[in-house]
Design a protein around this motif. Structure first.
Motif, short mmCIF file in Angstrom:
data_model
loop_
_atom_site.label_atom_id
_atom_site.label_comp_id
_atom_site.label_asym_id
_atom_site.label_seq_id
_atom_site.Cartn_x
_atom_site.Cartn_y
_atom_site.Cartn_z
N ALA A 1 -8.92 18.49 57.13
CA ALA A 1 -8.37 19.69 57.75
C ALA A 1 -8.21 19.51 59.25
N CYS A 2 -9.18 18.86 59.90
CA CYS A 2 -9.08 18.60 61.33
C CYS A 2 -7.91 17.66 61.64
N THR A 3 -7.69 16.69 60.76
CA THR A 3 -6.56 15.77 60.95
C THR A 3 -5.24 16.54 60.85
N ALA A 4 -5.16 17.43 59.87
CA ALA A 4 -3.95 18.25 59.74
C ALA A 4 -3.78 19.18 60.93
N LEU A 5 -4.88 19.75 61.42
CA LEU A 5 -4.81 20.61 62.61
C LEU A 5 -4.35 19.81 63.83
N ALA A 6 -4.82 18.57 63.94
CA ALA A 6 -4.40 17.72 65.05
C ALA A 6 -2.89 17.52 65.05
N ALA A 7 -2.31 17.42 63.84
CA ALA A 7 -0.87 17.23 63.74
C ALA A 7 -0.10 18.51 64.07
N THR A 8 -0.68 19.67 63.74
CA THR A 8 0.07 20.91 63.89
C THR A 8 -0.17 21.59 65.24
N VAL B 1 8.77 26.72 68.10
CA VAL B 1 7.41 26.42 67.68
C VAL B 1 7.34 26.16 66.19
N PHE B 2 7.02 24.89 65.81
CA PHE B 2 6.77 24.62 64.39
C PHE B 2 5.27 24.69 64.24
N SER B 3 4.77 25.88 64.38
CA SER B 3 3.34 26.06 64.60
C SER B 3 2.49 25.47 63.51
N ASN B 4 2.88 25.55 62.29
CA ASN B 4 2.02 25.03 61.22
C ASN B 4 2.71 24.01 60.34
N GLU B 5 3.98 23.76 60.55
CA GLU B 5 4.74 22.79 59.75
C GLU B 5 4.81 23.16 58.27
N ALA B 6 4.48 24.40 57.94
CA ALA B 6 4.59 24.84 56.55
C ALA B 6 6.04 24.73 56.10
N GLY B 7 6.27 23.97 55.05
CA GLY B 7 7.62 23.74 54.55
C GLY B 7 8.11 22.34 54.79
N LEU B 8 7.52 21.63 55.77
CA LEU B 8 7.93 20.25 56.02
C LEU B 8 7.31 19.27 55.04
N GLY B 9 6.19 19.64 54.46
CA GLY B 9 5.50 18.74 53.54
C GLY B 9 4.47 17.86 54.20
N SER B 10 4.38 17.91 55.52
CA SER B 10 3.44 17.04 56.24
C SER B 10 1.99 17.36 55.88
N LEU B 11 1.68 18.62 55.64
CA LEU B 11 0.30 18.98 55.29
C LEU B 11 -0.13 18.33 53.98
N ALA B 12 0.80 18.17 53.06
CA ALA B 12 0.48 17.53 51.78
C ALA B 12 0.03 16.09 51.99
N GLU C 1 -5.45 26.43 58.25
CA GLU C 1 -4.80 25.76 59.39
C GLU C 1 -3.64 26.58 59.93
N VAL C 2 -2.83 27.13 59.02
CA VAL C 2 -1.73 27.99 59.46
C VAL C 2 -2.29 29.20 60.20
N PHE C 3 -3.33 29.79 59.65
CA PHE C 3 -3.95 30.96 60.27
C PHE C 3 -4.47 30.63 61.66
N PHE C 4 -5.23 29.55 61.77
CA PHE C 4 -5.85 29.22 63.05
C PHE C 4 -4.81 28.81 64.08
N ASP C 5 -3.85 28.00 63.66
CA ASP C 5 -2.84 27.51 64.58
C ASP C 5 -2.00 28.64 65.16
N THR C 6 -1.58 29.57 64.31
CA THR C 6 -0.63 30.60 64.75
C THR C 6 -1.30 31.92 65.08
N ILE C 7 -2.08 32.45 64.13
CA ILE C 7 -2.70 33.76 64.34
C ILE C 7 -3.72 33.70 65.46
N VAL C 8 -4.42 32.58 65.62
CA VAL C 8 -5.46 32.47 66.65
C VAL C 8 -4.91 31.86 67.94
#
Length: 466
Positions: A70-77, A274-285, A306-313
């Motif tokens: 999860a931290c690795t994915a957060l680092a990317a987003t 802002v591609f804040s969470n990259e949801a839809g790109l497939g990178s999180l997978a 990750e989407v929540f923390f990146d964007t909502i927070v």
């Protein structure tokens, strides 16, 4: 070249792309019974609430834990766009833009869940023991379309060499030049060496660095943001009133949605927001693929977090800092500023020189985290492309390409790279969203607010056999 690129950019990032991204997220929101809202206590407990458990697992087994992935994915987003893109969204759409960032984040959470779920479901172990995971895998194994998987992998590789490395290292180089006076050549050597030291250790070292880097850097950013916001706490009722009042103005809607969807770094037009969470790109997978002792549901919920923390927070804190300072009488002083300059100016208005140091440091750390995380994503997709004599040869070739891209990003002008990187990112979304819709019937959600232990055991044993 410029005219053709501009036309392609419009075709890839036209309003239909926005409709497709939001429509897919809305489809999974309805299909899940609005799980991101209805089950907030459950998915929060299985992510942040399970941190102690996942750290214990890591200590016992020495494997990549769910938290590390999860931290690795957060680092990317979490990138420079969390600072730059939010300021651009507010400038374009006014305070109401923030409301539509929240709406878009809520919808995107389920897209992130869906692609991460499918990635975990179809991943497989390679001969060297590492996992192969991502949209290209569920396109090949789920849809039976390996050509579409290779097409996605090609776009992802190109995006990693552009937006994942060159653009981020350029941002770091520029910040170091104006912040501490390090020339681009010096920055290029330093950043390339640091990147090499991390990525040569593979996903194990990348995840360990991300595990330490992201919580600390994000925590510091949250702390100082709250100081600025609370210093103007009496303005918050007026700010929130304006956010909701302006939210349904057409200009605010457009600015907010583009600001949310493209929040990872400065982009051209829509994709430069802002591609804040990259949801839809497939990178999180891809980025969640290395996690051990997990299930598709569990990793899907980490993607939601990750989407929540990146964007909502993070994005919300940045927006409130800007609005609190502007509403506090500094709006005229900030006139004409945008992006990083606007954000830095707002922090320094309340924190002095410390504010400028904070923004510069955050941009450097967030960009470096993006670089090391996108290396893993690019390496996986590069190795997936057929035709290599051996995986080791593919890995060495991609390593050399990636480090070269990082160095060139520090010393080159990147107008064309920005434009092309936007294209590759947008093109990643199309095959991935097609696969998500095609395979949507295979995605299940934790409707009962509890994972079936028998199913988890069967899934774990199946992965071990792979």
């Amino acid at each position: 070249m410029g005219g053709i690129a501009e036309t392609l950019h419009f075709l890839v990032w036209g309003p239909w792309t926005l409709v497709l991204l939001l429509g897919t997220g809305l489809w999974f929101t309805v299909k899940s019974g609005f799980f991101q809202f209805r089950g907030i206590g459950y998915w929060w407990g299985n992510t942040v609430g399970s941190l102690w458990e996942t750290r214990q697992e890591q200590g016992k087994k020495g494997q990549i834990s769910r938290f590390q992935s999860a931290c690795t994915a957060l680092a990317a987003t979490i990138g420079t766009g969390n600072i730059v893109g939010v300021a651009t969204a507010l400038t374009a759409g006014g305070p109401g833009a923030l409301f539509w960032m929240w709406v878009s984040a809520g919808i995107g959470m389920m897209t992130a869940y869906a692609e991460t779920y499918l990635g975990q479901r179809y991943r497989y172990r390679q001969k060297n023991g590492e996992w192969m995971c991502g949209p290209m895998v569920y396109m090949e194994r789920g849809m039976g379309c390996s050509m579409l998987g290779r097409l996605y992998a090609l776009f992802a590789v190109l995006a990693s060499l552009g937006m994942g490395s060159m653009v981020q290292s350029n941002s770091m180089s520029g910040t170091l030049k104006f912040g501490v006076g390090i020339p681009p050549m010096g920055s290029g050597i330093l950043i390339t060496m640091l990147t090499g030291l991390v990525i040569l250790g593979g996903i194990q070292r990348i995840s360990r660095v991300a595990e330490r880097l992201m919580p600390i850097s994000a925590g510091i950013y949250v702390f100082f943001s709250l100081i600025v916001i609370l210093s103007g706490w009496q303005l918050l009722p007026q700010i929130f009133a304006d956010i909701f009042r302006d939210a349904f103005c057409l200009e605010s809607v457009g600015g907010g949605i583009s600001g949310f969807l493209l929040s990872r770094s400065v982009r051209y037009g829509m994709s430069r927001g802002v591609f804040s969470n990259e949801a839809g790109l497939g990178s999180l997978a891809v980025l969640h693929g290395a996690a051990e002792d997990t299930t598709p549901e569990q990793q899907g919920m980490w993607a939601m977090f990750e989407v929540f923390f990146d964007t909502i927070v993070i994005c919300t804190l940045t927006a409130l800092v800007i609005l609190c300072v502007q509403y506090g009488g500094y709006k005229s002083r900030m006139a004409g500023s945008d992006g990083a300059a606007l954000t830095a100016g707002c922090f320094s208005a309340r924190l002095g020189v410390m504010g400028e140091i904070l923004v510069s440091g955050a941009m450097v750390v967030f960009a470096f985290g993006t670089i090391i995380a996108w290396y893993y994503l690019g390496k996986q997709t590069f190795c997936y492309l057929k035709g290599w004599r051996s995986r080791k040869m593919a890995e060495r070739g991609y390593l050399a390409l990636y480090l070269l891209a990082v160095f060139c990003g520090c010393i080159c002008r990147l107008e064309t790279v920005w434009l092309l990187s936007d294209l590759w990112n947008g093109l990643m979304a199309y095959p991935n969203l097609l696969a998500l819709i095609w395979l949507s019937h295979q995605i299940s959600f934790p409707d009962r607010f509890g994972l079936d232990k028998r199913q988890k055991s069967e899934y774990t044993e199946s992965n071990k056999r792979e």
